[in-house]
Design a protein around this motif. Structure first.
Motif, PDB file in Angstrom:
ATOM      1  N   SER A  47       0.894  -1.316  -0.368  1.00 16.07           N
ATOM      2  CA  SER A  47       0.453  -0.507   0.309  1.00 16.07           C
ATOM      3  C   SER A  47       1.103   1.185  -0.085  1.00 16.07           C
ATOM      4  N   TYR A  48       2.044   1.083   0.385  1.00 17.21           N
ATOM      5  CA  TYR A  48       3.465   1.964   0.192  1.00 17.21           C
ATOM      6  C   TYR A  48       2.991   2.930  -1.283  1.00 17.21           C
ATOM      7  N   LEU A  49       3.044   1.995  -2.483  1.00 22.47           N
ATOM      8  CA  LEU A  49       2.310   2.767  -3.606  1.00 22.47           C
ATOM      9  C   LEU A  49       1.360   3.758  -3.888  1.00 22.47           C
ATOM     10  N   LEU A  50       0.184   3.377  -3.190  1.00 18.41           N
ATOM     11  CA  LEU A  50      -0.995   4.487  -3.194  1.00 18.41           C
ATOM     12  C   LEU A  50      -0.613   5.332  -1.803  1.00 18.41           C
ATOM     13  N   LEU A  54       2.948   6.817  -1.898  1.00 19.79           N
ATOM     14  CA  LEU A  54       3.441   7.803  -2.728  1.00 19.79           C
ATOM     15  C   LEU A  54       3.273   7.947  -3.985  1.00 19.79           C
ATOM     16  N   ALA A  55       2.002   7.599  -4.959  1.00 20.50           N
ATOM     17  CA  ALA A  55       1.481   8.335  -5.773  1.00 20.50           C
ATOM     18  C   ALA A  55       0.407   9.526  -4.988  1.00 20.50           C
ATOM     19  N   GLU A  56      -0.229   9.792  -3.596  1.00 20.72           N
ATOM     20  CA  GLU A  56      -0.678  10.745  -3.389  1.00 20.72           C
ATOM     21  C   GLU A  56       0.240  11.907  -3.079  1.00 20.72           C
ATOM     22  N   ARG A  57       1.627  11.695  -2.970  1.00 23.51           N
ATOM     23  CA  ARG A  57       2.638  12.570  -3.317  1.00 23.51           C
ATOM     24  C   ARG A  57       3.424  13.169  -4.551  1.00 23.51           C
ATOM     25  N   GLY A  58       2.102  12.143  -5.744  1.00 25.70           N
ATOM     26  CA  GLY A  58       2.373  12.632  -6.734  1.00 25.70           C
ATOM     27  C   GLY A  58       3.877  11.989  -7.419  1.00 25.70           C
ATOM     28  N   ILE A  59       4.393  10.424  -6.804  1.00 22.50           N
ATOM     29  CA  ILE A  59       5.138  10.213  -7.804  1.00 22.50           C
ATOM     30  C   ILE A  59       4.655   9.085  -8.689  1.00 22.50           C
ATOM     31  N   ALA A  60       5.236   8.770  -9.562  1.00 20.69           N
ATOM     32  CA  ALA A  60       4.321   8.158 -11.033  1.00 20.69           C
ATOM     33  C   ALA A  60       4.807   6.594 -10.598  1.00 20.69           C
ATOM     34  N   VAL A  61       3.438   6.142 -10.157  1.00 22.11           N
ATOM     35  CA  VAL A  61       3.364   4.487 -10.115  1.00 22.11           C
ATOM     36  C   VAL A  61       2.340   3.783 -10.895  1.00 22.11           C
ATOM     37  N   THR A  62       2.797   2.520 -11.217  1.00 21.52           N
ATOM     38  CA  THR A  62       1.909   2.457 -11.630  1.00 21.52           C
ATOM     39  C   THR A  62       0.257   1.701 -11.105  1.00 21.52           C
ATOM     40  N   PRO A  63      -0.094   1.626 -11.858  1.00 15.85           N
ATOM     41  CA  PRO A  63      -1.433   2.284 -11.238  1.00 15.85           C
ATOM     42  C   PRO A  63      -1.750   1.017 -10.740  1.00 15.85           C
ATOM     43  N   THR A  64      -2.273   1.413  -9.280  1.00 17.54           N
ATOM     44  CA  THR A  64      -2.360   0.186  -8.296  1.00 17.54           C
ATOM     45  C   THR A  64      -3.940  -0.272  -7.803  1.00 17.54           C
ATOM     46  N   LEU A  65      -4.921  -0.589  -7.515  1.00 21.05           N
ATOM     47  CA  LEU A  65      -5.775  -0.708  -6.458  1.00 21.05           C
ATOM     48  C   LEU A  65      -5.921  -1.312  -5.469  1.00 21.05           C
ATOM     49  N   LEU A  66      -5.987  -1.303  -4.533  1.00 19.55           N
ATOM     50  CA  LEU A  66      -5.584  -1.975  -3.066  1.00 19.55           C
ATOM     51  C   LEU A  66      -7.107  -2.531  -2.747  1.00 19.55           C
ATOM     52  N   CYS A  67      -7.954  -3.511  -1.962  1.00 17.72           N
ATOM     53  CA  CYS A  67      -8.893  -4.316  -2.298  1.00 17.72           C
ATOM     54  C   CYS A  67      -8.292  -5.547  -0.659  1.00 17.72           C
ATOM     55  N   PRO A  68      -9.266  -4.679   0.291  1.00 19.88           N
ATOM     56  CA  PRO A  68      -9.230  -5.570   1.753  1.00 19.88           C
ATOM     57  C   PRO A  68      -9.306  -6.244   1.782  1.00 19.88           C
ATOM     58  N   ARG A  69      -8.893  -7.327   2.816  1.00 18.74           N
ATOM     59  CA  ARG A  69      -9.119  -8.710   3.032  1.00 18.74           C
ATOM     60  C   ARG A  69     -10.029  -8.724   3.939  1.00 18.74           C
ATOM     61  N   GLY A  70     -11.263  -9.255   3.806  1.00 16.57           N
ATOM     62  CA  GLY A  70     -12.547  -9.471   4.118  1.00 16.57           C
ATOM     63  C   GLY A  70     -13.792  -8.475   3.150  1.00 16.57           C
ATOM     64  N   GLN A  71     -12.676  -8.143   2.829  1.00 15.17           N
ATOM     65  CA  GLN A  71     -14.063  -6.634   1.818  1.00 15.17           C
ATOM     66  C   GLN A  71     -14.193  -7.612   0.484  1.00 15.17           C
TER      67      GLN A  71
END
Length: 289
Positions: free
Chosen positions: A93-96, A98-115
């Motif tokens: 989730s550190y990728l998300l 870093l993306a919030e801080r303006g870093i160009a990251v591979t687009p990433t969706l986080l799916c939480p466990r249990g949902q």
């Protein structure tokens, strides 16, 4: 001064690349011991510094690893990289962040466990035709699989559900350039660029074993991206590897930021093991810059 080079039980002698540190560390007046991170018999207080190098099974027992990090307080041993940095990097989730801080990251969706998460719905809203699904706490390509077309339905959903049974999951678009040409790794010591290697794709490699890297001339835009990643990392790092891939638009993207146990490819850069040994010796003597 005794120091620890930390590995896991499957590699009690360290990987070949990391054994390149032993001679230069000894030449700098240090006595390196290769230590298994979760060996209960280890007396960590005997070491001036402990450097994480090959804890390649940490993602298989994440709770034990987090507990170990909690015990590695400064009054026990100076752990490098620092526990807070390792803890941050252990969940992708550190990728998300870093993306919030303006870093160009591979687009990433986080799916939480249990949902519940519908893979077809997630993909449809973003227009992705092919995706990669992986655990958020993982390494070596474990449970990392690619799905496209009709396989995004039942087969892809089944794999996402299986990953979510044990933890959080990531869904990312498949990058054709990563599969065809691999990625580039930029290695830094104490925040200073050391060397870069080109690496073939690993997602479908047998056993997830990282292949050898070939030294390459650094690309200016990718070095700049890597430096922004390091600047956004929440803590100082003795070593870091920034893995860069080519995005769908042809521009560089952060694929992963590796500050726990990355292979540093000493063999691809003459003098790199000596440079890192200098920094380890400086830390051991309490003279880190």
């Amino acid at each position: 001064m005794e120091i620890a080079l930390i590995t896991h039980a499957g590699l009690p002698e360290l990987p070949e690349d990391d054994r390149r540190l032993l001679k230069p560390l000894g030449a700098r007046g240090l006595l390196p011991h290769v230590v298994v991170w979760d060996d209960p018999k280890v007396d960590w207080k005997r070491f001036r510094v402990a450097v994480v190098r090959a804890t390649w099974d940490y993602f298989l027992k994440p709770a034990a690893f987090q507990s170990w990090l909690m015990r590695m307080e400064p009054d026990v041993v100076k752990l490098l990289n620092p526990p807070d940095v390792l803890r941050w990097n252990s969940h992708k989730s550190y990728l998300l962040q870093l993306a919030e801080r303006g870093i160009a990251v591979t687009p990433t969706l986080l799916c939480p466990r249990g949902q519940k998460a519908s893979l077809p719905a997630l993909v449809a809203t973003r227009g992705w035709k092919s995706v990669v699904i992986k655990p958020a706490v993982s390494g070596g390509g474990r449970l990392t699989r690619r799905f496209e077309g009709a396989r995004l339905g039942d087969e892809g959903q089944a794999h996402l559900n299986a990953v979510l049974l044990e933890g959080d999951a990531l869904v990312q678009p498949f990058l054709p350039a990563l599969h065809q040409k691999g990625e580039r790794s930029y290695i830094f010591f104490d925040g200073v660029f050391s060397h870069a290697v080109a690496r073939p794709a690993t997602m479908e490699a047998p056993g997830g074993v990282a292949p050898d890297g070939v030294r390459m001339e650094p690309r200016g835009d990718e070095v700049a991206l890597a430096e922004r990643v390091l600047a956004a990392t929440p803590g100082r790092t003795l070593y870091a590897r920034v893995d860069v891939a080519t995005g769908l638009d042809g521009k560089p993207l952060l694929q992963e930021q590796e500050v726990i146990e990355p292979r540093l490819f000493f063999g691809a850069s003459e003098g790199s093991a000596e440079r890192l040994s200098d920094l380890i010796a400086s830390h051991a003597r309490g003279l880190a810059r």
